[in-house]
Design an enzyme around this catalytic site. Structure first.
Site, PDB file in Angstrom:
ATOM      1  N   ASP A 105       0.835  -1.372  -0.052  1.00  0.00           N
ATOM      2  CA  ASP A 105      -0.059   0.026   0.065  1.00  0.00           C
ATOM      3  C   ASP A 105       1.056   1.253  -0.017  1.00  0.00           C
ATOM      4  OD1 ASP A 105      -2.970   1.276   0.761  1.00  0.00           O
ATOM      5  OD2 ASP A 105      -1.806   1.919   2.039  1.00  0.00           O
ATOM      6  N   HIS A 303      -7.072  -6.169  -1.053  1.00  0.00           N
ATOM      7  CA  HIS A 303      -6.208  -5.186  -1.087  1.00  0.00           C
ATOM      8  C   HIS A 303      -5.205  -5.690  -0.016  1.00  0.00           C
ATOM      9  CE1 HIS A 303      -4.189  -1.488  -0.848  1.00  0.00           C
ATOM     10  NE2 HIS A 303      -4.379  -1.279   0.448  1.00  0.00           N
TER      11      HIS A 303
END
Length: 326
Positions: A105, A303
């Protein structure tokens, strides 16, 4: 597994912003692990023992503004240039000259820029979820403001100091549970539901999170760790990363379009907007990541890739590390 591999060590080391808290396991070539938003060193809990068992010195940090690391008051203390120098300070404080860096991320962006700006320190780079996109194009705030039509993109929503904090901090644990669920493969909203990356007029992010659904990777104890840290620190240090994107764009002007040339690996989730929205960036890897060893998009993964699919991620990372470390 030998005794030294099984032990996790916590400590803090001096950094330009004050101090960085790190968690260390194993011995061998140094692999620095950098988390994203809204997480902590704990996001790498499955990778630390696997990398240690494979013969590496695995070190996961709390990024500046998070956990037990320092949280400078100034908003502009969270620009990429500063976070890169924190990473350099960690490598040197550990008695090493260089390291492999792996990020997820925001950590992927921090890792890529660490490799770009300090290639003599970071000899290889692994990117999870967020592809490398060289600096370029219009000012980021202008790009984000043009997304979503009547709705507001979450990055724009995060810009004004105090605004997102007012949504999150009255119920940190509930908000985090919803945010994690919104971006996890097994709990994310369906394609016809309102997109949780956007805020409706006068609304909140939270109202688009899945209600009462917990991803399988997130146990009560795991959520307790994350919530406990943010309840103690507040959210401002974490959110300040988003509030420096225009500054980063200015700071990195000398590197416009620059490739990251070190050996690299990318792992994305097939259901992760960070991967699907940036499909063009992945296609550009022959130019932007000329040292790319392998690129992987995990089908049916969201994610939180190293927590949703730890065994696959560990296998990919250890295979890659064996090819790029001596």
């Amino acid at each position: 597994m030998s005794q030294h591999v099984s032990e996790i060590t916590h400590r803090s080391v001096a950094s330009p912003g004050g101090r960085i808290h790190l968690v260390e396991q194993g011995s061998g070539p140094l692999v620095l692990l950098v988390h994203g938003f809204p997480e902590s060193w704990y996001s790498w809990r499955h990778q630390l023992p696997a990398l240690a068992a494979a013969g590496y010195r695995a070190v996961a940090i709390d990024v500046r503004g998070y956990g037990r690391s320092s949280r400078p008051a100034a908003t502009d203390a969270y620009r990429l240039l500063d976070l890169v120098e924190d990473n350099v300070a960690v490598v040197h404080a550990l008695g090493e000259e260089s390291a492999v860096i792996v990020g997820h991320d925001w950590g992927a962006t921090i890792a890529a820029n660490s490799a770009l700006l300090r290639p003599e320190v970071f000899r290889a780079v692994g990117l999870l979820s967020v592809p490398y996109t060289p600096r370029g194009g219009p000012r980021p705030s202008a790009v984000f403001a043009g997304m979503g039509g009547e709705e507001e993109f979450y990055v724009s929503y995060f810009q004004e100091p105090g605004r997102a904090e007012a949504e999150i901090e009255p119920d940190v644990r509930g908000w985090l549970a919803g945010f994690y669920a919104a971006l996890s493969a097994d709990t994310m909203p369906g394609p016809d539901a309102p997109d949780p990356h956007f805020v409706g007029k006068g609304g909140t992010l939270r109202e688009r999170f899945p209600a009462g659904r917990r991803p399988t990777w997130l146990g009560e104890d795991d959520l307790d760790v994350y919530a406990g840290e943010f309840e103690r620190t507040g959210m401002t240090g974490a959110l300040n990363r988003y509030r420096n994107m225009d500054r980063d764009w200015e700071d990195l002007a000398p590197f416009d379009g620059a490739p990251v040339t070190q050996p690299s690996v990318f792992i994305g989730g097939g259901l992760d907007a960070s991967t699907t929205w940036l499909a063009d960036a992945i296609e550009a890897y022959p130019v932007t990541l000329p040292g790319l060893v392998s690129s992987h998009v995990l089908d049916g993964c969201g994610h939180w890739i190293q927590q949703e699919r730890p065994a696959e991620v560990n296998r990919i990372l250890t295979d890659w590390l064996s090819a790029v470390t001596v």
